[in-house]
Design a protein around this motif. Structure first.
Motif, PDB file in Angstrom:
ATOM      1  N   ALA A  79      -1.938 -14.831 -15.811  1.00 10.91           N
ATOM      2  CA  ALA A  79      -3.272 -14.299 -16.092  1.00 10.91           C
ATOM      3  C   ALA A  79      -3.379 -12.890 -15.528  1.00 10.91           C
ATOM      4  CB  ALA A  79      -4.342 -15.199 -15.486  1.00 10.91           C
ATOM      5  N   PRO A  80      -4.196 -12.046 -16.145  1.00  9.88           N
ATOM      6  CA  PRO A  80      -4.292 -10.662 -15.682  1.00  9.88           C
ATOM      7  C   PRO A  80      -5.064 -10.542 -14.377  1.00  9.88           C
ATOM      8  CG  PRO A  80      -5.875 -11.039 -17.422  1.00  9.88           C
ATOM      9  CD  PRO A  80      -5.055 -12.301 -17.316  1.00  9.88           C
ATOM     10  N   CYS A  81      -4.602  -9.623 -13.525  1.00 12.21           N
ATOM     11  CA  CYS A  81      -5.285  -9.356 -12.261  1.00 12.21           C
ATOM     12  C   CYS A  81      -5.463  -7.861 -12.086  1.00 12.21           C
ATOM     13  CB  CYS A  81      -4.456  -9.861 -11.076  1.00 12.21           C
ATOM     14  SG  CYS A  81      -4.362 -11.624 -10.990  1.00 12.21           S
ATOM     15  N   LEU A  82      -6.576  -7.520 -11.498  1.00 10.83           N
ATOM     16  CA  LEU A  82      -6.855  -6.137 -11.169  1.00 10.83           C
ATOM     17  C   LEU A  82      -6.415  -5.915  -9.726  1.00 10.83           C
ATOM     18  CD1 LEU A  82      -8.263  -3.757 -12.553  1.00 10.83           C
ATOM     19  CD2 LEU A  82     -10.394  -4.557 -11.550  1.00 10.83           C
ATOM     20  N   VAL A  83      -5.705  -4.825  -9.491  1.00 12.22           N
ATOM     21  CA  VAL A  83      -5.245  -4.519  -8.140  1.00 12.22           C
ATOM     22  C   VAL A  83      -5.891  -3.230  -7.663  1.00 12.22           C
ATOM     23  CG1 VAL A  83      -3.262  -4.157  -6.652  1.00 12.22           C
ATOM     24  CG2 VAL A  83      -3.019  -5.495  -8.749  1.00 12.22           C
ATOM     25  N   ILE A  84      -6.539  -3.298  -6.537  1.00  8.16           N
ATOM     26  CA  ILE A  84      -7.061  -2.074  -5.943  1.00  8.16           C
ATOM     27  C   ILE A  84      -6.397  -1.893  -4.591  1.00  8.16           C
ATOM     28  CG2 ILE A  84      -9.108  -0.919  -5.025  1.00  8.16           C
ATOM     29  CD1 ILE A  84     -10.716  -2.096  -7.184  1.00  8.16           C
ATOM     30  N   GLU A  85      -5.674  -0.800  -4.460  1.00  6.04           N
ATOM     31  CA  GLU A  85      -5.075  -0.486  -3.168  1.00  6.04           C
ATOM     32  C   GLU A  85      -5.829   0.683  -2.577  1.00  6.04           C
ATOM     33  OE1 GLU A  85      -1.156  -0.511  -5.211  1.00  6.04           O
ATOM     34  OE2 GLU A  85      -0.465  -1.125  -3.217  1.00  6.04           O
ATOM     35  N   ARG A  86      -6.161   0.532  -1.321  1.00  6.89           N
ATOM     36  CA  ARG A  86      -6.926   1.597  -0.679  1.00  6.89           C
ATOM     37  C   ARG A  86      -6.257   1.989   0.625  1.00  6.89           C
ATOM     38  NH1 ARG A  86     -11.725  -0.368  -1.020  1.00  6.89           N
ATOM     39  NH2 ARG A  86     -11.453  -1.643   0.804  1.00  6.89           N
ATOM     40  N   TYR A  87      -6.182   3.282   0.795  1.00  7.09           N
ATOM     41  CA  TYR A  87      -5.560   3.824   1.987  1.00  7.09           C
ATOM     42  C   TYR A  87      -6.635   4.677   2.656  1.00  7.09           C
ATOM     43  CZ  TYR A  87      -2.762   7.293   4.474  1.00  7.09           C
ATOM     44  OH  TYR A  87      -2.263   8.144   5.404  1.00  7.09           O
TER      45      TYR A  87
END
Lengths: 241, 241
Positions: free
Chosen positions: B204-212
């Motif tokens: 299933a599709p997933c949204l990835v948010i990476e924050r630095y």
DNA sequence: TTGACTTATATGTCTAGACATATAATCGTA
DNA sequence: TACGATTATATGTCTAGACATATAAGTCAA
């Protein structure tokens, strides 16, 4: 900072600021237009220079105008888009990365708005629309597919614009100043059609950015952008907690 | 609008503004702190009230301070984050939607930074880090899984903070003021582990948010957030061209 | 104790000046 | 014509006042 919210606070400098802001936002004073000199506004509003200066300083701080000594104050181009919004102009985004930009118009239809179109655009009354499908590529590799509707009642010029060479996003950016936008970001997996358009595998992850753009309560355009999720990254920088 | 850029323009109101901004950004004047009254700053800088008023007005416009009649001017909480950044505090995001928030700490490790940790945090020298894995849910349904590193050389308090009840994002928001962040947004398909954690199907599709996140050139934290892509939408609103 | 009224005060806006400064426009010269 | 010096001008900053206004804090009565 809305016009309405300031309108009922009838302090003079806010009225001056709102007056000018309105002319810029409606396009009456387009980018590059020289707005009246401070001494002219002083005469027009019958106030001191400091009051006019405060109004203009705030407009400059909001990037709506640019002030140049000896020359005057000028309406700025709407070039101050946020990082996420920058993705709007995919051509600029790709060339900024030093890659070669490719554009391909897949389909263009001019039609009376269907129920689905009106729903996407968030309008109630009937109108004509242009529906555009196109593909952007970077270094010959598919970068994103775009599916866009433009409301012709707001942007009549779009009916005759040539989208076979210029991407609609770039065209709009140069022909419709000062818009607001709402973005919805989500993820999907590629179906057959998407997979083919982006040259990826069926079931591969895709990033979807939907943007709905308006100006002063008038819908301009609704666009859906599909990016291959594993090969591209959209970077946004913010200040905050 | 940087401190450095204003520092070499030694006009008085800019110096006043920069002085105050610096104390806020360094945390010397924390959120809620009352900054000196205008008449006190007038005395301190030996200038007229209009000059300090201009400095304070600009700080208020930048949302760094809040001005209240009769009460004074106060350092604001960094609550003016952009819509995308707001996702940072998932608890606030979920409760703002009127849904019940659930939090579950999955793992917490305190360790010397590995090479991979240093790479994620963008630091070169060795240091200790806290690695946290946790899950957020809305109305008992998994909303996002979080995988975070905190640099203890920047945030030593995080070593002893109790993340079993408070999510690390909320904790940081309240203990580390005024940070900057860079976001990377992408899409993936769920692997076995992700599917189980989010209670969705493999593939299933997933949204990835990476924050630095950093503050004044010091790395604070790096976080990776995984959202089910088909059930959640992240809305961001911007003004621009 | 609570609520209504009064007062003190910090900010909000505004004025009519002033001098500083960057620069577009003009003028003069090579 | 091209370039350098001069001038005019619009903005940038600042002053020392003024009155307006929202509101925290104090006062007094029920």
């Amino acid at each position: 900072m809305s016009l309405v919210a300031d309108a009922d606070k009838p302090t003079l400098y806010k009225r001056i600021r709102a007056d000018i802001e309105k002319r810029i936002l409606t396009g009456e004073w387009p980018p590059g237009h020289r707005i009246p000199f401070e001494h002219e506004l002083v005469a027009r509003y019958g106030c001191s220079r400091m009051t006019v200066n405060k109004a203009l300083s705030e407009l400059a701080q909001a990037d709506l105008i640019e002030r140049r000594r000896r020359a005057g104050s000028f309406v700025r181009r709407p070039q101050h888009q946020s990082a996420v919004l920058k993705i709007a102009d995919i051509r600029a985004e790709i060339t900024a990365l030093g890659r070669s930009y490719g554009y391909e118009l897949i389909g263009r239809k001019l039609r009376a708005a269907t129920a689905a179109d009106r729903d996407r655009l968030g309008v109630k009354k009937a109108s004509k629309v242009v529906a555009i499908t196109c593909r952007h590529s970077a270094d010959k590799v598919p970068f994103a597919v775009e599916d866009r509707l433009i409301d012709l009642s707001s942007v009549p010029n779009a009916a005759t614009a040539d989208f076979s060479r210029e991407p609609p996003g770039s065209w709009l950016l140069h022909h419709v100043p000062w818009t607001e936008a709402e973005h919805t970001i989500s993820a999907i997996v590629a179906d057959d059609r998407t997979a083919e358009a982006l040259d990826i595998a069926v079931g591969a992850p895709c990033l979807v950015i939907e943007r709905y753009t308006w100006r002063s309560a008038r819908t301009i355009t609704a666009v859906r952008l599909l990016y291959p999720g594993d090969s591209h990254r959209l970077v946004a920088r913010f200040k905050g907690g």
